[in-house]
Design an enzyme around this catalytic site. Sequence first.
Site: not given
Length: 151
Positions: A49, A44-46
């Site tokens: 970003a 999710g963070c990738t």
Amino acid sequence: MPLNIGDPAPDFSLPDANGNLVKLADLKGQRVVLYFYPRDNTPGCTKEACAFRDSYAEFQDREVVILGVSTDDAKSHEKFATKYNLPFPLLIDAEGAVAAAYDSYGLKKFMGKEYMGITRNTFVIGPDGRIEKIYKKVKPEAHVAEVLANL
């Protein structure tokens, strides 16, 4: 106390992956998108970003500063930013104090375990230093388009 639209944004001073100190006070007069995310190199963070990266030119055209914040260390941020060519600073909030000031740090649950961590929230801070928009527990896939649409 939770933050509301119109509140002064809590001031902070955090290092980036290169050891440069980023101070919110130094960004007064500019619009800032401050996004909190749980961990470098997680799915999710990738996605989140990379979505900010892919729309970075549009944010620059609107003179908007993007800052990502997590509790990861400098080495982790550097690897993450390099791997995905992230053109904006990732700030180190090692103890989660800034995330807590933005009501984005607290008890979380995952697979039956409880732990302290960052909640995926985003704040748009106006040139006057006040919060213009708050996005709580965002979904990474559509989030960046939503932020751009609301600027």
